[in-house]
Structures are given as C-alpha cells and as structure tokens.
Motif scaffolding. Sequence first.
Motif, PDB file in Angstrom:
ATOM      1  N   PRO A 114       8.420 -10.422  -1.804  1.00  0.00           N
ATOM      2  CA  PRO A 114       7.203  -9.653  -1.948  1.00  0.00           C
ATOM      3  C   PRO A 114       6.023 -10.280  -1.472  1.00  0.00           C
ATOM      4  N   SER A 115       5.690 -11.615  -2.261  1.00  0.00           N
ATOM      5  CA  SER A 115       4.640 -12.290  -2.098  1.00  0.00           C
ATOM      6  C   SER A 115       4.282 -12.864  -0.603  1.00  0.00           C
ATOM      7  N   GLN A 116       5.529 -13.082   0.051  1.00  0.00           N
ATOM      8  CA  GLN A 116       5.316 -13.497   1.392  1.00  0.00           C
ATOM      9  C   GLN A 116       5.046 -12.340   2.260  1.00  0.00           C
ATOM     10  N   TRP A 117       5.499 -10.890   1.952  1.00  0.00           N
ATOM     11  CA  TRP A 117       5.207  -9.859   2.699  1.00  0.00           C
ATOM     12  C   TRP A 117       3.671  -9.356   2.531  1.00  0.00           C
ATOM     13  N   ILE A 118       3.325  -9.573   1.299  1.00  0.00           N
ATOM     14  CA  ILE A 118       1.794  -8.998   1.124  1.00  0.00           C
ATOM     15  C   ILE A 118       0.630 -10.192   1.620  1.00  0.00           C
ATOM     16  N   LYS A 120       1.340 -11.753   4.289  1.00  0.00           N
ATOM     17  CA  LYS A 120       1.386 -11.205   5.948  1.00  0.00           C
ATOM     18  C   LYS A 120       0.747  -9.791   6.128  1.00  0.00           C
ATOM     19  N   PHE A 121       0.923  -8.979   5.202  1.00  0.00           N
ATOM     20  CA  PHE A 121       0.403  -7.510   5.323  1.00  0.00           C
ATOM     21  C   PHE A 121      -1.118  -7.649   5.461  1.00  0.00           C
ATOM     22  N   MET A 122      -1.772  -8.384   4.436  1.00  0.00           N
ATOM     23  CA  MET A 122      -3.200  -8.641   4.304  1.00  0.00           C
ATOM     24  C   MET A 122      -3.808  -9.303   5.684  1.00  0.00           C
ATOM     25  N   ASN A 123      -3.186 -10.305   6.181  1.00  0.00           N
ATOM     26  CA  ASN A 123      -3.592 -10.986   7.291  1.00  0.00           C
ATOM     27  C   ASN A 123      -3.528 -10.233   8.592  1.00  0.00           C
ATOM     28  N   THR A 124      -2.575  -9.022   8.392  1.00  0.00           N
ATOM     29  CA  THR A 124      -2.427  -8.197   9.728  1.00  0.00           C
ATOM     30  C   THR A 124      -3.668  -6.979   9.711  1.00  0.00           C
ATOM     31  N   LEU A 125      -3.841  -6.893   8.360  1.00  0.00           N
ATOM     32  CA  LEU A 125      -5.147  -5.774   8.309  1.00  0.00           C
ATOM     33  C   LEU A 125      -6.101  -6.210   8.785  1.00  0.00           C
ATOM     34  N   LYS A 126      -6.447  -7.579   8.536  1.00  0.00           N
ATOM     35  CA  LYS A 126      -7.795  -8.192   9.060  1.00  0.00           C
ATOM     36  C   LYS A 126      -7.822  -8.315  10.511  1.00  0.00           C
ATOM     37  N   GLU A 127      -6.743  -8.224  11.130  1.00  0.00           N
ATOM     38  CA  GLU A 127      -6.870  -8.281  12.662  1.00  0.00           C
ATOM     39  C   GLU A 127      -6.816  -6.836  13.287  1.00  0.00           C
ATOM     40  N   LEU A 128      -7.082  -5.952  12.306  1.00  0.00           N
ATOM     41  CA  LEU A 128      -7.055  -4.445  13.046  1.00  0.00           C
ATOM     42  C   LEU A 128      -8.608  -3.873  13.358  1.00  0.00           C
ATOM     43  N   PRO A 129      -8.498  -2.890  14.490  1.00  0.00           N
ATOM     44  CA  PRO A 129     -10.040  -2.905  14.906  1.00  0.00           C
ATOM     45  C   PRO A 129     -10.507  -1.649  14.164  1.00  0.00           C
ATOM     46  N   TYR A 130     -10.597  -1.730  12.821  1.00  0.00           N
ATOM     47  CA  TYR A 130     -11.375  -0.833  12.087  1.00  0.00           C
ATOM     48  C   TYR A 130     -12.609  -1.368  11.303  1.00  0.00           C
ATOM     49  N   ASP A 131     -13.758  -0.375  11.054  1.00  0.00           N
ATOM     50  CA  ASP A 131     -14.934  -0.941  10.603  1.00  0.00           C
ATOM     51  C   ASP A 131     -14.570  -1.180   9.005  1.00  0.00           C
ATOM     52  N   TYR A 132     -13.806  -0.224   8.462  1.00  0.00           N
ATOM     53  CA  TYR A 132     -13.514  -0.335   6.935  1.00  0.00           C
ATOM     54  C   TYR A 132     -12.073   0.000   6.698  1.00  0.00           C
ATOM     55  N   ILE A 133     -11.700  -0.773   5.812  1.00  0.00           N
ATOM     56  CA  ILE A 133     -10.103  -0.336   5.507  1.00  0.00           C
ATOM     57  C   ILE A 133     -10.066  -0.228   3.792  1.00  0.00           C
ATOM     58  N   VAL A 134      -9.870   0.897   3.652  1.00  0.00           N
ATOM     59  CA  VAL A 134      -9.989   1.216   2.170  1.00  0.00           C
ATOM     60  C   VAL A 134      -8.529   1.071   1.525  1.00  0.00           C
ATOM     61  N   THR A 145       1.732  -5.163  -4.976  1.00  0.00           N
ATOM     62  CA  THR A 145       0.789  -4.777  -4.015  1.00  0.00           C
ATOM     63  C   THR A 145      -0.732  -4.659  -4.928  1.00  0.00           C
ATOM     64  N   SER A 146      -1.034  -5.395  -6.064  1.00  0.00           N
ATOM     65  CA  SER A 146      -2.254  -5.172  -6.842  1.00  0.00           C
ATOM     66  C   SER A 146      -3.052  -6.399  -6.713  1.00  0.00           C
ATOM     67  N   TYR A 147      -2.722  -7.346  -7.675  1.00  0.00           N
ATOM     68  CA  TYR A 147      -3.551  -8.441  -7.704  1.00  0.00           C
ATOM     69  C   TYR A 147      -3.715  -9.178  -6.244  1.00  0.00           C
ATOM     70  N   PRO A 148      -2.739  -9.445  -5.616  1.00  0.00           N
ATOM     71  CA  PRO A 148      -2.897 -10.155  -4.287  1.00  0.00           C
ATOM     72  C   PRO A 148      -3.654  -9.400  -3.301  1.00  0.00           C
ATOM     73  N   ILE A 149      -3.934  -8.089  -3.257  1.00  0.00           N
ATOM     74  CA  ILE A 149      -4.715  -7.199  -2.719  1.00  0.00           C
ATOM     75  C   ILE A 149      -6.018  -7.380  -3.224  1.00  0.00           C
ATOM     76  N   LEU A 150      -6.414  -7.219  -4.524  1.00  0.00           N
ATOM     77  CA  LEU A 150      -7.490  -7.383  -4.954  1.00  0.00           C
ATOM     78  C   LEU A 150      -8.203  -8.657  -4.589  1.00  0.00           C
ATOM     79  N   SER A 151      -7.631  -9.912  -4.564  1.00  0.00           N
ATOM     80  CA  SER A 151      -7.992 -11.127  -4.483  1.00  0.00           C
ATOM     81  C   SER A 151      -8.371 -11.299  -3.061  1.00  0.00           C
ATOM     82  N   ALA A 152      -7.628 -10.597  -2.088  1.00  0.00           N
ATOM     83  CA  ALA A 152      -7.937 -10.736  -0.834  1.00  0.00           C
ATOM     84  C   ALA A 152      -9.071  -9.987  -0.255  1.00  0.00           C
TER      85      ALA A 152
END
Length: 269
Positions: A114-118, A120-134, A145-152
């Motif tokens: 899970p830690s490796q997946w999350i 990678k997931f957060m790094n992938t989100l940062k490359e997407l062409p959106y103004d805001y990701i909620v 999917t809680s603290y690792p997302i909050l801290s990033a």
Amino acid sequence: MPTIIAFRSVTRGAGASTLAATFAKETAVLKQKVLLVEANLISPSFATNTGVSHSTKNFLNLVNQGNESYKITNFIASPEDVDNKKLAAQLNGMDVLVVPRYQGKLDQIKLENPSQWIEKFMNTLKELPYDYIVIDVPTELDEFTSYPILSASDEVINVVDNTPKSVIEYRNEKVWLKENSLEFKEILVINKHEKDYQGNIYELINDTPYIPIPYDPLRSREEWLLKIGSDLINVKIQILQNHIGVQGVGYQDKSRNKGSLLTLLGLNK
C-alpha cells in the motif's frame, strides 16, 4: 501542476464528503478544470448520494491494479461517461475518480504494498492536467489512503461538526499529531455551525480560527433529489474557495486588508 486539496474529518458523519464534493462542483462552476477523487474505501458515499457511478472507470479498480504499470486516465470518469445525463449535468464538467456503487469494502482490495502504491498515486496526480484535484480522505489516519494523502496535499480541510464530541476529538488529535511530529498544515471548518455555541467551540479549540458552514435544514431534501450540496452550502463554500485562492470566486474577502479572517466571518469576539 494541480493544487491538491484533501478533505477529512476526525469523526464520521461530520460532512467532509459532502463538502469535498460541493467544493469540487462549485470550483468547476468557475470554469476551473477539476477532478474529484474519493479515496475513502472505508465508508464511500459519492455514488450512493449522487447516483453517479461507473463500473470500470473508478477508484477501486485503480487500487486493484496494484503496483503494476497503469494509465490513470483509464480510470477517471468524465460527465460524458455517465449514462444518466441528468445526473451527469450536476457534475458541472468536473471529472470523478470515485468508488463505484455498492463497493468499497476492504475485503475487495487486492494490494500487496500500500505505501508504495499511494506514493506512486500521489506523484501521478501531480502530473495530471487539472487546476484542482479534490480528495475525500477517510477518517482513520492509519488507513493507507489517509495520512500519506494528507501529508502530500497542498491544502488540508479538516471538517468538524457542531458537537462537543467532534470538537474535543479534533483537539485531542491535534495534540497527538504534535507529540508524534505528524502535524500538517490545515484549515479548520466547523460544519452544521450554530452561532449560539461559538463561545463554547472557541474555548475547546483554544481560539483556533475556523470557517463556519451553517446547518442547512434543506440539505435532506437535496439528498433525496441526489444533488450535490445545497443552495446555502454552495454560497458558503465560496468563503473556503476564496481563502484558498480559487480564481473567479464572487465572494470578496475584505478582511485580508485587516489581516483578520475572523472579521470576515463575523466571528471576532
């Protein structure tokens, strides 16, 4: 690079999921490109509350890809992907990566690291062409999917409801996070706020500034109609949008010249 905004609450039922969806929808109204992510596999609610769900383009299928190579856009649903056009219209153009209806139990998740997946997931989100990701994040901090997302995330919206239990749990969690060097910058929102209890709330949270979202008795009617937010919540969410700096918000923050968020909100004592 998109601005990533995470919503969570220390207690279930405080309204974090509702406010996350409303914030995303109202930001899309402003012609911003928005992605709503429901990373809450413990108690997902978006599909049930809105009727919007997709059998293949969803967060659960993405998680079950594991750490194999994947193209995240294959799991993101646009309004055009929603069969019911009436339901799709209320998305106001925002895309969604949410848990499908009737799913989301932890026993359906097949994930070895899970830690490796999350990460990678957060790094992938940062490359997407959106103004805001909620992102709607689960209450439980020990979920992957809680603290690792909050801290990033760029912004964390901590939603507390207008009850002593919720406010006290928020205060206690803040102490615990500080003691364990796990603090993250956040904006406190008191949902279902009633001004009569303002003094009691300030006493419990040591005068921490907060943004109030008032209780809306018409919200239940909107839920039956499968609508996101309500007229009152939609207006009040503009205060939060303005505080974060979302472009195009009609609400004017006159307090910034005075350096006081409390003056803007009418909460100065």
